[in-house]
Design a protein around this motif. Sequence first.
Motif, PDB file in Angstrom:
ATOM      1  N   ILE A 102      -0.479   4.878   1.102  1.00 44.54           N
ATOM      2  CA  ILE A 102      -1.889   4.909   1.474  1.00 44.54           C
ATOM      3  C   ILE A 102      -1.991   4.733   2.985  1.00 44.54           C
ATOM      4  O   ILE A 102      -1.397   3.813   3.550  1.00 44.54           O
ATOM      5  CB  ILE A 102      -2.686   3.789   0.766  1.00 44.54           C
ATOM      6  CG1 ILE A 102      -2.637   3.995  -0.753  1.00 44.54           C
ATOM      7  CG2 ILE A 102      -4.116   3.725   1.284  1.00 44.54           C
ATOM      8  CD1 ILE A 102      -3.230   2.843  -1.530  1.00 44.54           C
ATOM      9  N   CYS A 103      -2.732   5.625   3.634  1.00 47.40           N
ATOM     10  CA  CYS A 103      -2.968   5.472   5.076  1.00 47.40           C
ATOM     11  C   CYS A 103      -3.993   4.365   5.281  1.00 47.40           C
ATOM     12  O   CYS A 103      -5.047   4.369   4.653  1.00 47.40           O
ATOM     13  CB  CYS A 103      -3.488   6.773   5.677  1.00 47.40           C
ATOM     14  SG  CYS A 103      -2.252   8.063   5.741  1.00 47.40           S
ATOM     15  N   TRP A 104      -3.679   3.432   6.151  1.00 45.56           N
ATOM     16  CA  TRP A 104      -4.587   2.331   6.441  1.00 45.56           C
ATOM     17  C   TRP A 104      -4.433   1.956   7.909  1.00 45.56           C
ATOM     18  O   TRP A 104      -3.451   2.309   8.555  1.00 45.56           O
ATOM     19  CB  TRP A 104      -4.308   1.121   5.545  1.00 45.56           C
ATOM     20  CG  TRP A 104      -2.920   0.557   5.685  1.00 45.56           C
ATOM     21  CD1 TRP A 104      -1.789   1.002   5.059  1.00 45.56           C
ATOM     22  CD2 TRP A 104      -2.516  -0.517   6.523  1.00 45.56           C
ATOM     23  NE1 TRP A 104      -0.703   0.259   5.447  1.00 45.56           N
ATOM     24  CE2 TRP A 104      -1.120  -0.693   6.343  1.00 45.56           C
ATOM     25  CE3 TRP A 104      -3.185  -1.358   7.397  1.00 45.56           C
ATOM     26  CZ2 TRP A 104      -0.391  -1.665   7.022  1.00 45.56           C
ATOM     27  CZ3 TRP A 104      -2.462  -2.340   8.071  1.00 45.56           C
ATOM     28  CH2 TRP A 104      -1.079  -2.481   7.873  1.00 45.56           C
ATOM     29  N   LEU A 140       0.795  -1.221   0.000  1.00 44.24           N
ATOM     30  CA  LEU A 140       0.000   0.000   0.000  1.00 44.24           C
ATOM     31  C   LEU A 140       0.836   1.284   0.000  1.00 44.24           C
ATOM     32  O   LEU A 140       0.280   2.371  -0.137  1.00 44.24           O
ATOM     33  CB  LEU A 140      -0.963  -0.010   1.184  1.00 44.24           C
ATOM     34  CG  LEU A 140      -1.997  -1.136   1.138  1.00 44.24           C
ATOM     35  CD1 LEU A 140      -2.828  -1.158   2.409  1.00 44.24           C
ATOM     36  CD2 LEU A 140      -2.890  -1.009  -0.085  1.00 44.24           C
ATOM     37  N   ALA A 184      -5.626   1.752  -4.004  1.00 43.03           N
ATOM     38  CA  ALA A 184      -5.438   0.510  -3.249  1.00 43.03           C
ATOM     39  C   ALA A 184      -5.763  -0.705  -4.111  1.00 43.03           C
ATOM     40  O   ALA A 184      -5.035  -1.700  -4.099  1.00 43.03           O
ATOM     41  CB  ALA A 184      -6.305   0.518  -1.991  1.00 43.03           C
ATOM     42  N   ILE A 191      -9.472   1.930   4.959  1.00 42.06           N
ATOM     43  CA  ILE A 191      -8.804   2.996   4.223  1.00 42.06           C
ATOM     44  C   ILE A 191      -9.812   4.109   3.943  1.00 42.06           C
ATOM     45  O   ILE A 191     -11.017   3.912   4.093  1.00 42.06           O
ATOM     46  CB  ILE A 191      -8.181   2.513   2.889  1.00 42.06           C
ATOM     47  CG1 ILE A 191      -9.273   2.032   1.910  1.00 42.06           C
ATOM     48  CG2 ILE A 191      -7.126   1.450   3.126  1.00 42.06           C
ATOM     49  CD1 ILE A 191      -8.755   1.733   0.506  1.00 42.06           C
ATOM     50  N   ASP A 209      -8.759   6.808  -1.452  1.00 43.03           N
ATOM     51  CA  ASP A 209      -7.637   5.928  -1.780  1.00 43.03           C
ATOM     52  C   ASP A 209      -8.066   4.577  -2.357  1.00 43.03           C
ATOM     53  O   ASP A 209      -7.221   3.728  -2.635  1.00 43.03           O
ATOM     54  CB  ASP A 209      -6.778   5.672  -0.532  1.00 43.03           C
ATOM     55  CG  ASP A 209      -6.116   6.930  -0.026  1.00 43.03           C
ATOM     56  OD1 ASP A 209      -5.743   7.776  -0.857  1.00 43.03           O
ATOM     57  OD2 ASP A 209      -5.980   7.076   1.209  1.00 43.03           O
TER      58      ASP A 209
END
Length: 129
Positions: A48-50, A45, A82, A74, A78
Amino acid sequence: MQTLQPKNPYVRIALRRAARGTDSSDAFLDRRTALQQLLDLSRILHHICWALVGAMALRAYAPDRLTQDVDIIIHARDEQVARAAFTAAGYRIGNPLPISRFTAHPQDETGYSIDVLVLSEPWLNEALA
């Protein structure tokens, strides 16, 4: 040094109530080992903030549970990135489940499927941070 407090009152309440190891001793939680290893999703990822949610996330608060998948959350903005990242990593994208937007299945069927929950709630940025 001042501790940062979330602005959202629901996030503050959840953090206050999220006591580590409820009904388990600290000694038990510190000595136990994971029954299943979590794959390194940051390699897939990238930026990407997850956040990890579900049974795997419960490891911080309770004894390990066997699970057949990994659940992450998420931000909605995004989602397409993703999906492309999982596809590029060799996963195939499956149909949505009642709670998740999509599931990424490993090609060889020996790894974890990853259920991706996609939200656009106003508190999500703060929660992911």
